[in-house]
Design a protein around this motif. Structure first.
Motif, PDB file in Angstrom:
ATOM      1  N   VAL A  48     -12.235  -3.712   8.072  1.00 57.02           N
ATOM      2  CA  VAL A  48     -11.457  -3.104   6.978  1.00 57.02           C
ATOM      3  C   VAL A  48     -12.239  -1.957   6.339  1.00 57.02           C
ATOM      4  O   VAL A  48     -11.684  -0.890   6.043  1.00 57.02           O
ATOM      5  N   THR A  49     -13.529  -2.162   6.158  1.00 61.87           N
ATOM      6  CA  THR A  49     -14.357  -1.124   5.531  1.00 61.87           C
ATOM      7  C   THR A  49     -14.361   0.155   6.358  1.00 61.87           C
ATOM      8  O   THR A  49     -14.133   1.257   5.830  1.00 61.87           O
ATOM      9  N   LEU A  50     -14.614   0.031   7.664  1.00 59.24           N
ATOM     10  CA  LEU A  50     -14.627   1.221   8.514  1.00 59.24           C
ATOM     11  C   LEU A  50     -13.240   1.832   8.633  1.00 59.24           C
ATOM     12  O   LEU A  50     -13.090   3.059   8.675  1.00 59.24           O
ATOM     13  N   ARG A  51     -12.214   0.984   8.666  1.00 61.53           N
ATOM     14  CA  ARG A  51     -10.840   1.475   8.801  1.00 61.53           C
ATOM     15  C   ARG A  51     -10.439   2.304   7.575  1.00 61.53           C
ATOM     16  O   ARG A  51      -9.892   3.392   7.701  1.00 61.53           O
ATOM     17  N   LEU A  52     -10.750   1.796   6.371  1.00 59.42           N
ATOM     18  CA  LEU A  52     -10.395   2.539   5.162  1.00 59.42           C
ATOM     19  C   LEU A  52     -11.296   3.751   4.967  1.00 59.42           C
ATOM     20  O   LEU A  52     -10.839   4.794   4.482  1.00 59.42           O
ATOM     21  N   ALA A  53     -12.563   3.629   5.342  1.00 63.39           N
ATOM     22  CA  ALA A  53     -13.459   4.784   5.251  1.00 63.39           C
ATOM     23  C   ALA A  53     -12.991   5.900   6.174  1.00 63.39           C
ATOM     24  O   ALA A  53     -12.947   7.081   5.788  1.00 63.39           O
ATOM     25  N   LEU A 181      -2.221  10.173  -1.828  1.00 61.99           N
ATOM     26  CA  LEU A 181      -2.552   9.212  -0.775  1.00 61.99           C
ATOM     27  C   LEU A 181      -4.026   9.310  -0.396  1.00 61.99           C
ATOM     28  O   LEU A 181      -4.712   8.292  -0.230  1.00 61.99           O
ATOM     29  N   ALA A 182      -4.548  10.526  -0.272  1.00 60.47           N
ATOM     30  CA  ALA A 182      -5.948  10.723   0.105  1.00 60.47           C
ATOM     31  C   ALA A 182      -6.888  10.164  -0.958  1.00 60.47           C
ATOM     32  O   ALA A 182      -7.870   9.472  -0.638  1.00 60.47           O
ATOM     33  N   LEU A 183      -6.604  10.459  -2.228  1.00 61.21           N
ATOM     34  CA  LEU A 183      -7.453   9.956  -3.309  1.00 61.21           C
ATOM     35  C   LEU A 183      -7.375   8.434  -3.407  1.00 61.21           C
ATOM     36  O   LEU A 183      -8.392   7.766  -3.636  1.00 61.21           O
ATOM     37  N   GLY A 184      -6.180   7.882  -3.214  1.00 58.11           N
ATOM     38  CA  GLY A 184      -6.031   6.436  -3.235  1.00 58.11           C
ATOM     39  C   GLY A 184      -6.799   5.772  -2.100  1.00 58.11           C
ATOM     40  O   GLY A 184      -7.433   4.728  -2.281  1.00 58.11           O
ATOM     41  N   ALA A 185      -6.761   6.385  -0.925  1.00 58.30           N
ATOM     42  CA  ALA A 185      -7.506   5.846   0.212  1.00 58.30           C
ATOM     43  C   ALA A 185      -9.003   5.852  -0.071  1.00 58.30           C
ATOM     44  O   ALA A 185      -9.726   4.920   0.308  1.00 58.30           O
ATOM     45  N   ALA A 186      -9.477   6.892  -0.741  1.00 58.06           N
ATOM     46  CA  ALA A 186     -10.899   6.962  -1.097  1.00 58.06           C
ATOM     47  C   ALA A 186     -11.273   5.836  -2.062  1.00 58.06           C
ATOM     48  O   ALA A 186     -12.323   5.200  -1.921  1.00 58.06           O
ATOM     49  N   ALA A 292       6.985   2.457   5.440  1.00 57.21           N
ATOM     50  CA  ALA A 292       5.994   1.471   5.744  1.00 57.21           C
ATOM     51  C   ALA A 292       4.649   2.166   5.804  1.00 57.21           C
ATOM     52  O   ALA A 292       4.558   3.327   6.079  1.00 57.21           O
ATOM     53  N   PRO A 293       3.634   1.517   5.568  1.00 54.68           N
ATOM     54  CA  PRO A 293       2.338   2.009   5.277  1.00 54.68           C
ATOM     55  C   PRO A 293       1.801   3.037   6.194  1.00 54.68           C
ATOM     56  O   PRO A 293       1.424   2.718   7.269  1.00 54.68           O
ATOM     57  N   ALA A 294       1.765   4.248   5.642  1.00 54.27           N
ATOM     58  CA  ALA A 294       1.150   5.334   6.396  1.00 54.27           C
ATOM     59  C   ALA A 294      -0.342   5.147   6.412  1.00 54.27           C
ATOM     60  O   ALA A 294      -0.963   5.149   7.451  1.00 54.27           O
ATOM     61  N   ALA A 295      -0.920   4.968   5.234  1.00 55.63           N
ATOM     62  CA  ALA A 295      -2.357   4.750   5.169  1.00 55.63           C
ATOM     63  C   ALA A 295      -2.633   3.277   5.091  1.00 55.63           C
ATOM     64  O   ALA A 295      -3.598   2.837   4.514  1.00 55.63           O
ATOM     65  N   ARG A 296      -1.772   2.504   5.625  1.00 59.10           N
ATOM     66  CA  ARG A 296      -1.868   1.068   5.582  1.00 59.10           C
ATOM     67  C   ARG A 296      -3.058   0.659   6.405  1.00 59.10           C
ATOM     68  O   ARG A 296      -3.665  -0.338   6.246  1.00 59.10           O
TER      69      ARG A 296
END
Length: 296
Positions: A48-53, A181-186, A292-296
């Protein structure tokens, strides 16, 4: 856009849109299957960490959001969105550690389905709710020795998925393009980083693991989000939402092809009922723009 096109051109545009959606959904589900292959080395929290990073780096590079000039309300929305994204991903990856991929995504898809039913006001919705309930009961009874903790993680992921959709709407209203979306992903990546370090340690930065983890982020975020943006220019929002209902079926296919996870006829029938219920509920809601989750 398609109103000025000839019928043949409209059909071509819609078929193109359908193809783009299928590519995006397949990218999400097959990236989840790829993520499972990293579990022995990283565990679900490391993945999850690498995926979200990876998602955050890619989205920040694409969107290049401005940090100045944001209101406190904007930052609260971004922070809440990022935290929901982090919890959702943790629940999803912990559930697919314990359940077949198709079954886990089917349980999790109850979140968007419940949201669709809540936003629609037709009597026919009772039929879709009954079909979904029958599908879930059938799926649960057909998973011999199913991990109850895995099911709970999947249901928690479902709740987060519904919240994610609602927050995505707010981001769309407050920010242009992919900035929110980008800021939320960060924010989500930073939130899970301590968990990933605790679970995987130095394995996170081993070149092979790092490359595969970032690839998961690419396949689960940048590719599907881009495909969906292009598809929405060619398809009505209702048709887009119905297509998204195929996610559980594609997850089952990815689990079978990549992980060798076989499901019996009862489980496949259960997934089919949930897919049918979701498609029907989305069609009934008409103008609702499902994502459905683009940055899911």
């Amino acid at each position: 856009m398609t109103a000025t096109l000839a019928p043949a051109d409209q059909l071509g545009a819609r078929l193109h849109g359908v193809a783009l959606i299928l590519v995006g959904m397949s990218s999400v589900q097959f990236s989840a299957a790829l993520a499972v292959s990293l579990y022995p080395a990283l565990g679900p929290l490391g993945v999850v960490t690498l995926r979200l990073a990876g998602a955050a780096v890619l989205l920040l590079a694409l969107a290049r959001p401005a940090l100045r000039g944001r209101s406190r309300r904007d930052w609260r929305t971004i922070t809440l969105f990022g935290l929901v994204m982090a919890v959702m991903n943790v629940c999803v990856y912990l559930s697919i550690q314990r359940l077949p991929l198709g079954a886990a995504i089917t349980f999790e898809f109850l979140g968007p389905l419940t949201l669709a039913l809540a936003l629609s006001r037709r009597k026919l919705d009772f039929l879709w709710a009954a079909l979904a309930g029958a599908g879930v009961l059938l799926l649960g009874s057909g998973l011999d020795g199913a991990d109850a903790v895995g099911v709970l993680f999947a249901l928690a992921g479902a709740a987060c998925w519904a919240a994610y959709i609602l927050l995505t709407r707010h981001l769309g209203q407050a920010f242009s393009g992919m900035e929110g979306l980008a800021l939320g992903a960060a924010v989500g990546a930073v939130a899970v980083l301590p968990l990933g370090i605790s679970a995987a340690g130095a394995e996170l930065v081993r070149p092979g693991n790092l490359a595969l983890g970032l690839l998961v982020g690419l396949l689960a975020s940048a590719v599907p989000y881009s495909m969906d943006l292009l598809a929405l220019r060619r398809l009505p929002a209702g048709a887009f939402g119905i297509m998204m209902s195929l996610n559980p079926a594609l997850a089952a296919l990815a689990g079978f092809l990549v992980l060798g996870q076989e499901l019996g006829w009862w489980q496949l029938a259960a997934i089919g009922l949930v897919v049918l219920a979701s498609a029907g509920a989305t069609a009934a809601s008409g103008t609702r723009r499902a994502r459905a989750p683009a940055a899911r």
